[in-house]
Scaffold this motif. Structure first.
Motif, PDB file in Angstrom:
ATOM      1  N   LYS A 236     -98.602   5.805 -25.649  1.00 34.80           N
ATOM      2  CA  LYS A 236     -98.440   4.925 -26.807  1.00 34.80           C
ATOM      3  C   LYS A 236     -99.156   3.604 -26.514  1.00 34.80           C
ATOM      4  N   GLY A 237    -100.231   3.343 -27.272  1.00 28.50           N
ATOM      5  CA  GLY A 237    -101.020   2.137 -27.036  1.00 28.50           C
ATOM      6  C   GLY A 237    -100.294   0.857 -27.401  1.00 28.50           C
ATOM      7  N   SER A 238     -99.326   0.933 -28.281  1.00 25.01           N
ATOM      8  CA  SER A 238     -98.498  -0.226 -28.624  1.00 25.01           C
ATOM      9  C   SER A 238     -97.121   0.294 -29.022  1.00 25.01           C
ATOM     10  N   ALA A 239     -96.387   0.731 -28.024  1.00 25.02           N
ATOM     11  CA  ALA A 239     -95.062   1.299 -28.274  1.00 25.02           C
ATOM     12  C   ALA A 239     -94.092   0.245 -28.782  1.00 25.02           C
ATOM     13  N   LEU A 240     -94.320  -1.001 -28.382  1.00 26.61           N
ATOM     14  CA  LEU A 240     -93.494  -2.115 -28.823  1.00 26.61           C
ATOM     15  C   LEU A 240     -94.389  -3.319 -29.036  1.00 26.61           C
ATOM     16  N   ASN A 241     -94.248  -3.962 -30.184  1.00 26.67           N
ATOM     17  CA  ASN A 241     -94.944  -5.219 -30.449  1.00 26.67           C
ATOM     18  C   ASN A 241     -93.992  -6.101 -31.249  1.00 26.67           C
ATOM     19  N   GLY A 242     -93.339  -7.027 -30.574  1.00 24.61           N
ATOM     20  CA  GLY A 242     -92.327  -7.839 -31.247  1.00 24.61           C
ATOM     21  C   GLY A 242     -92.250  -9.237 -30.681  1.00 24.61           C
ATOM     22  N   THR A 243     -91.692 -10.142 -31.465  1.00 23.70           N
ATOM     23  CA  THR A 243     -91.466 -11.518 -31.035  1.00 23.70           C
ATOM     24  C   THR A 243     -89.970 -11.744 -30.877  1.00 23.70           C
TER      25      THR A 243
ATOM     26  N   TYR B 218    -101.449  11.105 -10.999  1.00 19.48           N
ATOM     27  CA  TYR B 218    -101.135   9.814 -11.640  1.00 19.48           C
ATOM     28  C   TYR B 218    -102.385   8.953 -11.824  1.00 19.48           C
ATOM     29  N   GLY B 219    -103.372   9.116 -10.928  1.00 20.30           N
ATOM     30  CA  GLY B 219    -104.583   8.310 -10.998  1.00 20.30           C
ATOM     31  C   GLY B 219    -105.451   8.609 -12.206  1.00 20.30           C
ATOM     32  N   LEU B 220    -105.182   9.714 -12.900  1.00 23.76           N
ATOM     33  CA  LEU B 220    -105.939  10.045 -14.114  1.00 23.76           C
ATOM     34  C   LEU B 220    -105.391   9.322 -15.337  1.00 23.76           C
ATOM     35  N   LEU B 221    -104.205   8.774 -15.239  1.00 22.35           N
ATOM     36  CA  LEU B 221    -103.517   8.228 -16.404  1.00 22.35           C
ATOM     37  C   LEU B 221    -103.962   6.804 -16.728  1.00 22.35           C
ATOM     38  N   ASN B 222    -103.752   6.402 -17.961  1.00 24.44           N
ATOM     39  CA  ASN B 222    -104.006   5.015 -18.345  1.00 24.44           C
ATOM     40  C   ASN B 222    -103.124   4.089 -17.510  1.00 24.44           C
ATOM     41  N   ASP B 223    -103.723   3.044 -16.956  1.00 26.53           N
ATOM     42  CA  ASP B 223    -103.008   2.083 -16.103  1.00 26.53           C
ATOM     43  C   ASP B 223    -102.285   2.772 -14.954  1.00 26.53           C
ATOM     44  N   ASN B 224    -102.838   3.893 -14.494  1.00 31.10           N
ATOM     45  CA  ASN B 224    -102.229   4.672 -13.415  1.00 31.10           C
ATOM     46  C   ASN B 224    -100.781   5.061 -13.711  1.00 31.10           C
ATOM     47  N   GLY B 225    -100.455   5.147 -15.002  1.00 26.97           N
ATOM     48  CA  GLY B 225     -99.124   5.571 -15.412  1.00 26.97           C
ATOM     49  C   GLY B 225     -98.105   4.457 -15.543  1.00 26.97           C
ATOM     50  N   MET B 226     -98.470   3.230 -15.158  1.00 32.07           N
ATOM     51  CA  MET B 226     -97.517   2.120 -15.214  1.00 32.07           C
ATOM     52  C   MET B 226     -97.242   1.685 -16.651  1.00 32.07           C
ATOM     53  N   ALA B 227     -96.075   1.119 -16.873  1.00 30.78           N
ATOM     54  CA  ALA B 227     -95.778   0.450 -18.138  1.00 30.78           C
ATOM     55  C   ALA B 227     -96.506  -0.896 -18.129  1.00 30.78           C
ATOM     56  N   ARG B 228     -97.272  -1.149 -19.182  1.00 29.93           N
ATOM     57  CA  ARG B 228     -98.031  -2.396 -19.277  1.00 29.93           C
ATOM     58  C   ARG B 228     -97.352  -3.325 -20.290  1.00 29.93           C
ATOM     59  N   ILE B 229     -97.048  -4.540 -19.851  1.00 31.86           N
ATOM     60  CA  ILE B 229     -96.377  -5.517 -20.708  1.00 31.86           C
ATOM     61  C   ILE B 229     -97.283  -6.731 -20.883  1.00 31.86           C
TER      62      ILE B 229
ATOM     63  N   SER C 196     -88.328  -1.610 -23.622  1.00 28.33           N
ATOM     64  CA  SER C 196     -89.795  -1.558 -23.723  1.00 28.33           C
ATOM     65  C   SER C 196     -90.289  -0.382 -24.551  1.00 28.33           C
ATOM     66  N   GLN C 197     -89.449   0.613 -24.767  1.00 25.57           N
ATOM     67  CA  GLN C 197     -89.777   1.830 -25.520  1.00 25.57           C
ATOM     68  C   GLN C 197     -90.674   2.805 -24.756  1.00 25.57           C
ATOM     69  N   VAL C 198     -90.965   2.534 -23.467  1.00 24.51           N
ATOM     70  CA  VAL C 198     -91.757   3.459 -22.650  1.00 24.51           C
ATOM     71  C   VAL C 198     -91.089   3.615 -21.285  1.00 24.51           C
ATOM     72  N   GLY C 199     -91.488   4.679 -20.600  1.00 26.40           N
ATOM     73  CA  GLY C 199     -91.089   4.861 -19.214  1.00 26.40           C
ATOM     74  C   GLY C 199     -92.199   4.375 -18.302  1.00 26.40           C
ATOM     75  N   THR C 200     -92.095   4.694 -17.035  1.00 26.95           N
ATOM     76  CA  THR C 200     -93.176   4.393 -16.097  1.00 26.95           C
ATOM     77  C   THR C 200     -93.371   5.601 -15.191  1.00 26.95           C
ATOM     78  N   ILE C 201     -94.635   5.918 -14.921  1.00 25.27           N
ATOM     79  CA  ILE C 201     -94.982   7.073 -14.086  1.00 25.27           C
ATOM     80  C   ILE C 201     -95.454   6.557 -12.730  1.00 25.27           C
ATOM     81  N   GLY C 202     -94.920   7.135 -11.670  1.00 19.64           N
ATOM     82  CA  GLY C 202     -95.115   6.577 -10.337  1.00 19.64           C
ATOM     83  C   GLY C 202     -96.267   7.166  -9.550  1.00 19.64           C
TER      84      GLY C 202
ATOM     85  N   GLN D 177     -94.427   7.636 -23.102  1.00 21.44           N
ATOM     86  CA  GLN D 177     -93.112   7.817 -23.712  1.00 21.44           C
ATOM     87  C   GLN D 177     -92.881   9.311 -23.916  1.00 21.44           C
ATOM     88  N   TRP D 178     -91.772   9.809 -23.437  1.00 21.89           N
ATOM     89  CA  TRP D 178     -91.452  11.230 -23.618  1.00 21.89           C
ATOM     90  C   TRP D 178     -90.014  11.350 -24.112  1.00 21.89           C
TER      91      TRP D 178
END
Length: 301
Positions: free
Chosen positions: A165-172, A231-242, A219-225, A139-140
């Motif tokens: 952000k490890g939990s940028a959004l947590n909702g029901t 990009y390979g150094l990033l968590n989840d290769n920069g993807m938004a994880r849902i 989602s409160q986050v972006g996605t890095i391509g 998130q930037w």
């Protein structure tokens, strides 16, 4: 009334009864005052939660998507951080993880939106629907249509501290969050797209399938391509994880789909608008080829 007339009257009632039952069942599945959204693009759509980018100060994002199939090749949904182009998933479980990836030339998207759609011949599946959504990603705040640059491994820790952000959004989200238009429930077979009557999942027949209720979530986050340097150094290769969990115990009659959209603040291609989405193959499309990659996410309890 004579006996013969009474019998004829009773026979007519018995013939009418099954029709009345079928009508009541139909009415219980199709909500009263249901409408389709008036247009598939060029429209302001509210999110179920507070939008992180609220440039119009009305709790909505502006979906443009005017340029044919433009904006439909960069964004994808996938079940693996090593598969950037995703796939057409037709039987995902009610609890799982979906990633949103980007393969466009800018290296990412400023903000990811999630469209959840629900249908069923069992009205309880619709009225009791509930899903927990937990989103992790980058998130930037300097929104420019480009993720912040990462100079190398030695800067990774500070980059993650600043942007991950490890939990940028947590909702029901429940039936109370279904999209409505002019105080009427939105109930339709298609998703917002640059093409009219565009399917919600791969292989869908929009002329036959049950209509869906819709929930739009920021989602409160972006996605890095995968064109982003390092990009390979990033968590989840920069993807938004849902991470999602449908907690309402839907029946086998339910169909639930998830689609991704992206907002980016750029000066071309529908700047400062939602202009990107995962491309869904229709019943007449062939397999993915060349620069055209289809991806969709369908949950079947």
């Amino acid at each position: 009334m004579k006996m013969r007339e009474k019998q004829a009257h009773m026979n007519r009632l018995w013939r009418i009864a099954p029709v009345a039952v079928l009508l009541l069942v139909a009415l219980s599945v199709m909500p009263a005052a249901a409408v389709e959204w008036p247009t598939s693009n060029g429209t302001f759509i509210p999110t179920a939660n507070t939008p992180r980018v609220n440039i119009y100060n009305n709790g909505t994002y502006h979906f443009t998507m005017y340029n044919g199939t433009g904006g439909m090749n960069a964004l994808h949904v996938t079940d693996s951080i090593t598969n950037y182009y995703g796939d057409v998933y037709t039987a995902k479980p009610t609890t799982g993880t979906m990633y949103v990836s980007d393969t466009g030339g800018r290296g990412g998207q400023d903000e990811v939106l999630l469209l959840i759609a629900v249908n069923s011949t069992n009205s309880t599946d619709i009225s009791n629907f509930a899903v927990n959504v937990n989103v992790s990603g980058y998130q930037w705040t300097d929104l420019s249509g480009y993720p912040p640059s990462l100079d190398g491994l030695m800067y990774l820790s500070s980059y993650n501290t600043a942007y991950y952000k490890g939990s940028a959004l947590n909702g029901t989200y429940t039936a109370a969050n279904y999209l409505n238009y002019s105080s009427s429930d939105v109930f339709q077979r298609w998703k917002f797209a640059p093409l009219p009557n565009y399917p919600l999942f791969g292989g869908q027949d929009t002329t036959v399938d049950q209509p869906f209720k819709l929930i739009l979530i920021d989602s409160q986050v972006g996605t890095i391509g995968n064109r982003f340097t390092n990009y390979g150094l990033l968590n989840d290769n920069g993807m938004a994880r849902i991470d999602y969990a449908i907690t309402s115990n839907p029946s086998s009659s339910a169909n639930i789909t998830m689609n991704a959209y992206a907002y980016s603040n750029v000066s071309v291609g529908g700047g400062t608008e939602v202009n990107w989405l995962n491309r869904v193959n229709t019943s007449t499309d062939g397999p993915s080829s060349g620069s055209v990659y289809y991806s969709s996410w369908k949950i079947t309890p």
